[in-house]
Every structure is written in C-alpha cells, then in structure tokens.
Design a protein around this motif. Structure first.
Motif, PDB file in Angstrom:
ATOM      1  N   PHE A 177       0.851  -1.187   0.000  1.00 47.66           N
ATOM      2  CA  PHE A 177       0.000   0.000   0.000  1.00 47.66           C
ATOM      3  C   PHE A 177       0.888   1.240   0.000  1.00 47.66           C
ATOM      4  CE2 PHE A 177      -2.290  -3.422   2.111  1.00 47.66           C
ATOM      5  CZ  PHE A 177      -3.495  -3.427   1.416  1.00 47.66           C
ATOM      6  N   LEU A 178       0.792   2.038  -1.057  1.00 47.47           N
ATOM      7  CA  LEU A 178       1.637   3.213  -1.206  1.00 47.47           C
ATOM      8  C   LEU A 178       0.891   4.521  -0.984  1.00 47.47           C
ATOM      9  CD1 LEU A 178       3.695   2.161  -4.367  1.00 47.47           C
ATOM     10  CD2 LEU A 178       4.482   2.182  -1.986  1.00 47.47           C
ATOM     11  N   GLY A 179      -0.420   4.501  -1.052  1.00 50.23           N
ATOM     12  CA  GLY A 179      -1.189   5.722  -0.891  1.00 50.23           C
ATOM     13  C   GLY A 179      -1.060   6.643  -2.085  1.00 50.23           C
ATOM     14  N   SER A 180      -1.241   7.933  -1.854  1.00 53.22           N
ATOM     15  CA  SER A 180      -1.272   8.898  -2.965  1.00 53.22           C
ATOM     16  C   SER A 180      -0.149   9.926  -2.923  1.00 53.22           C
ATOM     17  CB  SER A 180      -2.618   9.633  -2.968  1.00 53.22           C
ATOM     18  OG  SER A 180      -2.847  10.260  -1.705  1.00 53.22           O
ATOM     19  N   ASP A 181       0.593   9.989  -1.817  1.00 49.14           N
ATOM     20  CA  ASP A 181       1.642  10.995  -1.673  1.00 49.14           C
ATOM     21  C   ASP A 181       3.007  10.348  -1.467  1.00 49.14           C
ATOM     22  OD1 ASP A 181      -0.302  13.097  -1.724  1.00 49.14           O
ATOM     23  OD2 ASP A 181      -0.761  12.648   0.381  1.00 49.14           O
ATOM     24  N   GLU A 182       4.052  11.097  -1.781  1.00 46.30           N
ATOM     25  CA  GLU A 182       5.427  10.670  -1.524  1.00 46.30           C
ATOM     26  C   GLU A 182       5.687   9.238  -2.008  1.00 46.30           C
ATOM     27  OE1 GLU A 182       6.154  11.158   2.616  1.00 46.30           O
ATOM     28  OE2 GLU A 182       5.945  13.339   2.581  1.00 46.30           O
ATOM     29  N   LEU A 183       5.259   8.946  -3.197  1.00 41.98           N
ATOM     30  CA  LEU A 183       5.340   7.571  -3.700  1.00 41.98           C
ATOM     31  C   LEU A 183       6.782   7.084  -3.789  1.00 41.98           C
ATOM     32  CD1 LEU A 183       2.662   7.739  -6.541  1.00 41.98           C
ATOM     33  CD2 LEU A 183       2.394   6.883  -4.211  1.00 41.98           C
ATOM     34  N   LYS A 184       7.683   7.949  -4.243  1.00 41.69           N
ATOM     35  CA  LYS A 184       9.082   7.550  -4.370  1.00 41.69           C
ATOM     36  C   LYS A 184       9.674   7.219  -3.008  1.00 41.69           C
ATOM     37  CE  LYS A 184      13.430   9.032  -6.548  1.00 41.69           C
ATOM     38  NZ  LYS A 184      14.320   8.989  -5.380  1.00 41.69           N
ATOM     39  N   ASN A 185       9.436   8.082  -2.009  1.00 43.99           N
ATOM     40  CA  ASN A 185       9.962   7.838  -0.669  1.00 43.99           C
ATOM     41  C   ASN A 185       9.396   6.552  -0.073  1.00 43.99           C
ATOM     42  OD1 ASN A 185      11.527  10.144  -0.695  1.00 43.99           O
ATOM     43  ND2 ASN A 185       9.965  11.419   0.287  1.00 43.99           N
ATOM     44  N   ARG A 186       8.124   6.316  -0.297  1.00 41.89           N
ATOM     45  CA  ARG A 186       7.485   5.129   0.267  1.00 41.89           C
ATOM     46  C   ARG A 186       7.998   3.853  -0.389  1.00 41.89           C
ATOM     47  NH1 ARG A 186       1.294   7.561   0.940  1.00 41.89           N
ATOM     48  NH2 ARG A 186       1.854   9.020   2.631  1.00 41.89           N
ATOM     49  N   LEU A 187       8.236   3.926  -1.683  1.00 42.41           N
ATOM     50  CA  LEU A 187       8.790   2.757  -2.352  1.00 42.41           C
ATOM     51  C   LEU A 187      10.234   2.521  -1.919  1.00 42.41           C
ATOM     52  CD1 LEU A 187       8.076   0.546  -4.348  1.00 42.41           C
ATOM     53  CD2 LEU A 187       8.898   2.005  -6.198  1.00 42.41           C
ATOM     54  N   GLU A 188      10.959   3.605  -1.650  1.00 39.98           N
ATOM     55  CA  GLU A 188      12.326   3.471  -1.160  1.00 39.98           C
ATOM     56  C   GLU A 188      12.365   2.782   0.206  1.00 39.98           C
ATOM     57  OE1 GLU A 188      13.852   7.421  -1.225  1.00 39.98           O
ATOM     58  OE2 GLU A 188      14.480   7.323  -3.328  1.00 39.98           O
ATOM     59  N   ARG A 189      11.365   3.052   1.041  1.00 43.39           N
ATOM     60  CA  ARG A 189      11.321   2.394   2.345  1.00 43.39           C
ATOM     61  C   ARG A 189      11.072   0.900   2.188  1.00 43.39           C
ATOM     62  NH1 ARG A 189       8.482   7.186   4.017  1.00 43.39           N
ATOM     63  NH2 ARG A 189       6.465   6.119   4.179  1.00 43.39           N
TER      64      ARG A 189
END
Length: 240
Positions: A177-189
């Motif tokens: 689940f990545l949501g709608s914001d900060e997609l790059k940062n969330r995928l990096e995590r």
C-alpha cells in the motif's frame, strides 16, 4: 513428391520459428490476388476477413481496404506488400495488450481500452482504475515493475483508487500500500526493508506492507501479527 517436400519444409520452418500464423491462414484468406498475413488469432483474422469480403463484393481498391482496417481500434498497422508467389499481401499488425483492465477489457500498449474477445492474452497483470487513468497506470507500472523485479516480485494487480491512492499485489500474494503521496519515498522504504531482510537472511513470507506511515512501514508476515519496522530504517535511493 514436391508436395510432400513443401509440407515438410513448412513444418520445419514452423518448428524453428520463422513462419508466423500467415502460413495457417494463407489458404483461407485469399481474395483473387489479395491475401492477409500477420500474427493474428482466429477472431482477429475473422474480423479482417469480413472487411475484405465486404470490399471485395463492392469492387473497392486496396487503399479503401487499408483505410477501413486501419480504423479498427485493435489494429496497430496495415501495409500492402508485393510477394513474388502470393501477389498482393495485406500485412496486419495487431496492437499488443499489456494488461487486463477493470475485469472486462484490455489495455493496449498505447493506452487504448479494447473490449470483446479479440484477445486471449493469458498471463497478464490486472489494472484497476477510474476511466481516463489508463496511461497513468501504464506509466506507473513501467516505473516500478523493474524495481520490484530486483527483489523477486512481479506485479499481479495494480490499483489506482478514485481518490488517487496506489496499491499493488504481487504474484506471491504480497500487498503493498503506497497511498497517494510521496510515492518515491514510500517505495524506497520498501526497498530498504528488502535490503535489510537480505542482509539478515530473513526469508519469511510477507503478506502486506503498508508504507503510508510517516517515515516508517507496517509489515505483516505470514505467520505473525503486524510488526512495526523501526523508522530509522535506512533508505535506499531508487530511480523512477
């Protein structure tokens, strides 16, 4: 003897991959000196053949046929070629479908939605999203599929909600689940989590990863309850 040799030669070429479906369709697609060739399935061939029959009965010229075929949404390109033994040949290239769309259609590589039974594509990812978001899903899929593949994940389902939130299900059953914001940062995590697991030899199966937490992740393993991953987990930069 000549017929046997020709038949054997065709079989040999088919086995080596040098002849496409044109050989199968050749005998039943001729109209005078005009024939159809292309890597078409039976339904696609039937649709193209119908147009040739209609125009043939009206005595239309090949340019009219090419124009009519080119207007079909599932056709990528039509060319008229001269062949030394077959006469005039219409070479038809169908569009490539890259995903199922909302359970009842396909998405072609150019973002066009195709309905009906023209394609039997087999193993493709499933895309879900609001009308008009087709190209957004294609772009996002192309951006992240390579990243996930590095860690052994292939996308089975990609969803974009009406509110713009992204979620992914892989072929192994992992839900991300990545949501709608900060997609790059969330995928990096998520990538950092996978690197951490590799370094520590953690081979447990993951059911879900929720990256919508500020600076952290919530991970559910197959045999455990949710486990919060420390927020100090080092990020690994990725290119999107």
């Amino acid at each position: 003897m000549t017929g046997i040799f020709s038949r054997a030669s065709i079989i040999a070429l088919l086995a080596s991959g040098f002849i496409s479906l044109v050989v199968v369709f050749l005998d039943k697609s001729s109209f005078g000196s005009l024939s159809i060739s292309g890597d078409l399935n039976n339904e696609q061939f039937f649709r193209a053949k119908q147009i040739l029959q209609d125009f043939n009965e009206r005595g239309s010229n090949p340019r009219d046929i090419i124009s009519a075929l080119s207007e079909l949404p599932w056709i990528q390109e039509v060319n008229l070629r001269k062949h030394w033994s077959l006469g005039s040949v219409l070479e038809i290239s169908p569009k490539n479908v890259i995903a199922y769309w909302n359970d009842d259609s396909f998405i072609a590589n150019d973002g066009v939605v195709l309905t009906g039974n023209l394609f039997r594509a087999g193993s493709l990812p499933y895309f879900y999203g609001p009308k008009g978001s087709e190209k957004n899903l294609i772009d996002f899929f192309l951006q992240i599929s390579g990243v996930l593949k590095k860690y052994g994940y292939q996308i089975n389902e990609l969803k974009l909600s009406e509110l713009g939130a992204w979620s992914i299900e892989t072929q192994t059953g992992l839900r991300l689940f990545l949501g709608s914001d900060e997609l790059k940062n969330r995928l990096e995590r998520f990538v950092a989590l996978e690197e951490y697991r590799r370094m520590n030899g953690d081979e447990r199966s993951i059911l879900s990863v929720d990256a919508r937490y500020p600076g952290g992740l919530a991970v559910r393993f197959a045999d455990e309850k949710f486990e919060k991953i420390a927020r100090k987990l080092a990020h690994r930069e990725i290119d999107l």
